[in-house]
Design a protein around this motif. Structure first.
Motif, PDB file in Angstrom:
ATOM      1  N   SER A  78       0.832  -1.196   0.000  1.00  0.00           N
ATOM      2  CA  SER A  78       0.000   0.000   0.000  1.00  0.00           C
ATOM      3  C   SER A  78       0.873   1.255   0.000  1.00  0.00           C
ATOM      4  CB  SER A  78      -0.910  -0.019   1.230  1.00  0.00           C
ATOM      5  OG  SER A  78      -1.806   1.047   1.206  1.00  0.00           O
ATOM      6  N   ILE A  79       1.509   1.507  -1.132  1.00  0.00           N
ATOM      7  CA  ILE A  79       2.512   2.566  -1.245  1.00  0.00           C
ATOM      8  C   ILE A  79       1.931   3.807  -1.899  1.00  0.00           C
ATOM      9  CG2 ILE A  79       4.718   3.205  -2.280  1.00  0.00           C
ATOM     10  CD1 ILE A  79       5.445   0.191  -2.146  1.00  0.00           C
ATOM     11  N   PHE A  80       2.128   4.937  -1.248  1.00  0.00           N
ATOM     12  CA  PHE A  80       1.770   6.213  -1.856  1.00  0.00           C
ATOM     13  C   PHE A  80       2.981   6.829  -2.549  1.00  0.00           C
ATOM     14  CE2 PHE A  80      -0.177  10.107  -2.756  1.00  0.00           C
ATOM     15  CZ  PHE A  80       0.574  11.148  -2.268  1.00  0.00           C
ATOM     16  N   ARG A  81       4.094   6.840  -1.823  1.00  0.00           N
ATOM     17  CA  ARG A  81       5.311   7.438  -2.375  1.00  0.00           C
ATOM     18  C   ARG A  81       6.531   6.801  -1.717  1.00  0.00           C
ATOM     19  NH1 ARG A  81       4.672  12.315  -0.616  1.00  0.00           N
ATOM     20  NH2 ARG A  81       6.193  12.258   1.075  1.00  0.00           N
ATOM     21  N   ILE A  82       7.586   6.641  -2.493  1.00  0.00           N
ATOM     22  CA  ILE A  82       8.857   6.173  -1.945  1.00  0.00           C
ATOM     23  C   ILE A  82       9.867   7.301  -2.021  1.00  0.00           C
ATOM     24  CG2 ILE A  82      10.723   4.487  -2.062  1.00  0.00           C
ATOM     25  CD1 ILE A  82       8.827   2.540  -3.377  1.00  0.00           C
ATOM     26  N   ASN A  83      10.425   7.670  -0.908  1.00  0.00           N
ATOM     27  CA  ASN A  83      11.438   8.713  -0.875  1.00  0.00           C
ATOM     28  C   ASN A  83      12.797   8.089  -1.191  1.00  0.00           C
ATOM     29  OD1 ASN A  83       9.436  10.614  -0.210  1.00  0.00           O
ATOM     30  ND2 ASN A  83       9.651  10.160   1.961  1.00  0.00           N
ATOM     31  N   ILE A 111       9.254   4.982   3.000  1.00  0.00           N
ATOM     32  CA  ILE A 111       7.994   4.870   2.262  1.00  0.00           C
ATOM     33  C   ILE A 111       6.850   5.549   2.986  1.00  0.00           C
ATOM     34  CG2 ILE A 111       6.277   3.235   1.390  1.00  0.00           C
ATOM     35  CD1 ILE A 111       8.562   1.232   0.977  1.00  0.00           C
ATOM     36  N   VAL A 112       6.079   6.295   2.219  1.00  0.00           N
ATOM     37  CA  VAL A 112       4.842   6.868   2.720  1.00  0.00           C
ATOM     38  C   VAL A 112       3.697   5.975   2.250  1.00  0.00           C
ATOM     39  CG1 VAL A 112       3.329   8.870   2.726  1.00  0.00           C
ATOM     40  CG2 VAL A 112       5.811   9.193   2.614  1.00  0.00           C
ATOM     41  N   LEU A 113       2.947   5.454   3.197  1.00  0.00           N
ATOM     42  CA  LEU A 113       1.833   4.577   2.845  1.00  0.00           C
ATOM     43  C   LEU A 113       0.633   5.387   2.383  1.00  0.00           C
ATOM     44  CD1 LEU A 113       1.980   2.060   5.834  1.00  0.00           C
ATOM     45  CD2 LEU A 113       3.089   1.892   3.602  1.00  0.00           C
ATOM     46  N   LYS A 114      -0.244   4.726   1.633  1.00  0.00           N
ATOM     47  CA  LYS A 114      -1.504   5.367   1.250  1.00  0.00           C
ATOM     48  C   LYS A 114      -2.281   5.755   2.502  1.00  0.00           C
ATOM     49  CE  LYS A 114      -1.978   2.928  -3.141  1.00  0.00           C
ATOM     50  NZ  LYS A 114      -2.766   1.943  -3.918  1.00  0.00           N
ATOM     51  N   TYR A 115      -2.942   6.884   2.436  1.00  0.00           N
ATOM     52  CA  TYR A 115      -3.771   7.388   3.542  1.00  0.00           C
ATOM     53  C   TYR A 115      -2.929   7.697   4.772  1.00  0.00           C
ATOM     54  CZ  TYR A 115      -6.843   4.857   0.422  1.00  0.00           C
ATOM     55  OH  TYR A 115      -7.462   4.366  -0.685  1.00  0.00           O
ATOM     56  N   SER A 116      -1.651   8.012   4.549  1.00  0.00           N
ATOM     57  CA  SER A 116      -0.760   8.348   5.644  1.00  0.00           C
ATOM     58  C   SER A 116       0.041   9.590   5.276  1.00  0.00           C
ATOM     59  CB  SER A 116       0.189   7.184   5.931  1.00  0.00           C
ATOM     60  OG  SER A 116       1.148   7.552   6.897  1.00  0.00           O
ATOM     61  N   TYR A 117       0.540  10.260   6.301  1.00  0.00           N
ATOM     62  CA  TYR A 117       1.360  11.439   6.071  1.00  0.00           C
ATOM     63  C   TYR A 117       2.828  11.188   6.385  1.00  0.00           C
ATOM     64  CZ  TYR A 117      -3.074  13.926   5.903  1.00  0.00           C
ATOM     65  OH  TYR A 117      -4.333  14.346   5.566  1.00  0.00           O
ATOM     66  N   ASN A 118       3.101  10.187   7.202  1.00  0.00           N
ATOM     67  CA  ASN A 118       4.462   9.976   7.683  1.00  0.00           C
ATOM     68  C   ASN A 118       5.184   8.896   6.886  1.00  0.00           C
ATOM     69  OD1 ASN A 118       4.081  11.800   9.852  1.00  0.00           O
ATOM     70  ND2 ASN A 118       2.975  10.197  10.956  1.00  0.00           N
ATOM     71  N   ALA A 119       6.480   9.070   6.706  1.00  0.00           N
ATOM     72  CA  ALA A 119       7.296   8.059   6.054  1.00  0.00           C
ATOM     73  C   ALA A 119       7.792   7.050   7.085  1.00  0.00           C
ATOM     74  CB  ALA A 119       8.487   8.707   5.361  1.00  0.00           C
TER      75      ALA A 119
END
Length: 121
Positions: free
Chosen positions: A27-32, A99-107
């Protein structure tokens, strides 16, 4: 929720090459930043290379000029091309991703299970 799966390790003679891959899924939103670390027997885990989401790279001095880190953001995958391998490169190599998960703000920092790289002399 997130898995990092590494592949590409193995046994190689000194002077040879290997390419490691690490694919992130879940459930990945973004990978830093993504990166590779390694741990040799009896030693602490150490940084090998990192790459940001905009492809800015950083390398340990011991691998500069021999290793190349890259990533494919569409595939959530990071690679480590290792050339001119030396016996002192022998270690378990771990993938790392912020990694920032979907529906989350924190990495959150995630680690792969590790893949063995052995370089014979």
């Amino acid at each position: 929720q997130v898995q990092l799966v590494e592949s590409g390790g193995g046994l190689v003679q000194a002077g040879g090459a290997l390419r490691l891959s690490c694919a992130a899924s879940g459930s990945i939103f973004r990978i830093n930043t993504m990166g590779w670390y390694r741990q040799a027997p009896g030693k602490q885990r150490e940084l090998v290379a990192t790459i940001t989401s905009s492809s800015i790279t950083n390398y340990a001095d011991s691998v500069k000029g021999r290793f190349t880190i890259s990533r494919d953001n569409a595939k959530n995958t990071v690679y480590l091309q290792m050339n001119s391998l030396k016996p002192e490169d022998t270690a378990v190599y771990y993938c790392n991703a912020d990694i920032v998960l979907k529906y989350s703000y924190n990495a959150i920092e995630y680690w792969g299970q590790g893949t063995q790289v052995t370089v014979s002399s």
